[in-house]
Design a protein around this motif. Structure first.
Motif, PDB file in Angstrom:
ATOM      1  N   SER A 214       0.846  -1.194   0.000  1.00 21.05           N
ATOM      2  CA  SER A 214       0.000   0.000   0.000  1.00 21.05           C
ATOM      3  C   SER A 214       0.877   1.239   0.000  1.00 21.05           C
ATOM      4  N   LEU A 215       0.273   2.376  -0.349  1.00 19.55           N
ATOM      5  CA  LEU A 215       0.993   3.646  -0.295  1.00 19.55           C
ATOM      6  C   LEU A 215       1.408   3.954   1.142  1.00 19.55           C
ATOM      7  N   ARG A 216       0.559   3.577   2.100  1.00 20.35           N
ATOM      8  CA  ARG A 216       0.895   3.816   3.501  1.00 20.35           C
ATOM      9  C   ARG A 216       2.140   3.023   3.895  1.00 20.35           C
ATOM     10  N   GLY A 217       2.229   1.790   3.395  1.00 19.31           N
ATOM     11  CA  GLY A 217       3.402   0.981   3.686  1.00 19.31           C
ATOM     12  C   GLY A 217       4.668   1.554   3.069  1.00 19.31           C
ATOM     13  N   ILE A 218       4.555   2.040   1.826  1.00 16.75           N
ATOM     14  CA  ILE A 218       5.707   2.669   1.174  1.00 16.75           C
ATOM     15  C   ILE A 218       6.144   3.904   1.951  1.00 16.75           C
TER      16      ILE A 218
END
Length: 455
Positions: A214-218
């Motif tokens: 996810s973008l949050r993980g990146i």
């Protein structure tokens, strides 16, 4: 007193990772096969575009087509490597690269090959490479013991340099004498062998707390990198070195200025020769604990050597300087790879590997633009030597801004010690699983299931 033979032996590459890790041996051989086979396509693809169009701009457009997929899929590939089995990512992308090579072969066999599939394949290769590279890079930290990371990085660099020197040379002969289609055929065969080797790798499942990509993980990975001055320093120094002192794009003009058109091929190859020589004498690096000094010292040698290459008017001195530059670049790369693999937690290793893909791919692309623009303003040799000086100056400023990089010590750094403990705990857990007694699964309807066939 040690004998001369012992001193020479101490310089030779440290083979400890090769002996201790079967997975490392598999990946090393697989990488060598891939480098040699993919070199065929790397040479044949731009040459085929040239043959179809006769346009330097059409060939240069390949770089623009490849850059965006590499950035986007490199970041996503980092998140993916933390969320799924890395072995499966490597297998899938190797198979995908083989299929893209098959498209090139089928197109080359047409009576009139088409141009647009070549750009589509170039973009696809870049995307798959972006997906694969974080999984490959992050796997090294898992399969090689903590104290052998520098030796493993040296062996991997040695493999790459062998492929970089011999692969294109062999590919050039195949393309020149056999044509595009046979070159693509060799590429397909190489990826088939690579897939078979990768199937023998041990599974590399994600950490228990892994989240979906996810973008949050990146963003979480980026925040971790930003909060660690040592990591930030490795990225910043590499970007600065490549931006200011990567003059490959203007080598044809440098050869003209030196009145040595014959030296152009050597200019492109001699940096890899310097890297190879350092790799063959890299045994001493396994004993280094201050890897930040390798990063800084190697980048400074790179910049000084590039500056000297632009300053000297003798072509042989220029080639010698470019060889020293290659050695400096490899030295800095060994330090970066070791710090990355020794300090980044397992659950973030893939996402940080995605950031590393940007670190060492975007810099050279921007550096070639800088070199070309500066050469138009100041002349070729001035563009080369001023870039080298700017590289050394930027390395010095970054050391002042991020002093923890210089003082990094793998024996005392908190992140390095935490990562070492994490890896040792995983190894103990794996050993316990291997030695635990295995019982046959209970049969349906037997007493062990706790129920009868009719319940």
């Amino acid at each position: 007193m040690s004998s001369p033979l012992a001193k020479i032996s101490a310089l030779l590459p440290d083979l400890a990772p090769w002996r201790s890790s079967p997975d490392f041996r598999l990946l090393w051989i697989q990488g060598l096969v891939t480098y040699f086979s993919s070199a065929m396509a790397m040479i044949a693809l731009p040459l085929q575009i040239k043959d179809l169009t006769g346009s330097p701009l059409a060939v240069g457009a390949m770089g623009a087509v490849e850059l965006v997929p590499l950035v986007v899929f490199g970041l996503y590939g980092g998140a993916l490597a933390d969320a799924v089995d890395r072995r499966k990512v490597i297998l899938a992308t190797e198979a995908g690269l083989g299929l893209l090579a098959l498209i090139l072969l089928l197109n080359a066999l047409l009576p009139e090959p088409l141009l647009w599939p070549l750009y589509v394949v170039a973009a696809g290769v870049s995307a798959l490479a972006g997906l694969q590279r974080p999984a490959l890079d992050s796997l090294l930290a898992r399969i090689v013991p903590h104290e052998q990371q520098t030796a493993a990085a040296a062996l991997n660099s040695l493999r790459w340099q062998i492929g970089a020197i011999a692969g294109p040379a062999l590919a050039g002969l195949v393309v020149a004498y056999a044509g595009h289609a046979p070159a693509y055929g060799v590429t397909i065969a190489g990826f088939a062998v690579s897939v078979l080797l990768c199937r023998r790798l041990s599974p590399a499942p994600p950490a228990r707390e892994a989240e979906k990509p996810s973008l949050r993980g990146i963003a979480e990975g980026a925040r971790f990198a930003w909060s660690r001055p040592v990591l930030l320093g490795t990225y910043a120094i590499d970007l600065a070195a490549m931006f200011f002192a990567f003059p490959n794009t203007i080598f044809p003009f440098l050869a003209d200025d030196l009145d040595a058109d014959w030296s152009l091929g050597l200019m492109y190859a001699v940096g890899s020769v310097g890297s190879l020589l350092l790799g063959l004498t890299s045994g001493w690096t396994s004993k280094v604990r201050r890897h930040g000094l390798l990063v800084v010292g190697g980048a400074a040698v790179w910049g000084l050597a590039i500056a000297a290459a632009g300053w000297f008017g003798n072509v042989w001195l220029v080639l010698l300087c470019l060889a020293f530059a290659g050695a400096g670049d490899m030295l800095s790369g060994l330090g970066r790879a070791t710090i990355w693999n020794q300090t980044i937690p397992e659950e973030l290793r893939g996402r940080l590997a995605g950031i590393e893909v940007l670190s060492y791919s975007v810099g050279p692309q921007l550096g070639q633009v800088r070199a070309g623009v500066t050469a138009g303003w100041t002349g070729t040799r001035a563009a080369v030597w001023t870039g080298g000086v700017a590289c050394v100056a930027s390395v010095g400023l970054l050391c002042l801004a991020l002093p923890k990089l210089l003082t990094y010590d793998s024996g005392t750094d908190e992140d390095a010690l935490r990562r070492k403990a994490q890896q040792e705990a995983a190894q103990r857990e794996a050993a316990l699983r291997d030695t635990a007694p295995r019982y046959p699964a209970p049969r349906e309807g037997s007493r062990e299931t706790g129920r009868t066939a009719g319940s």
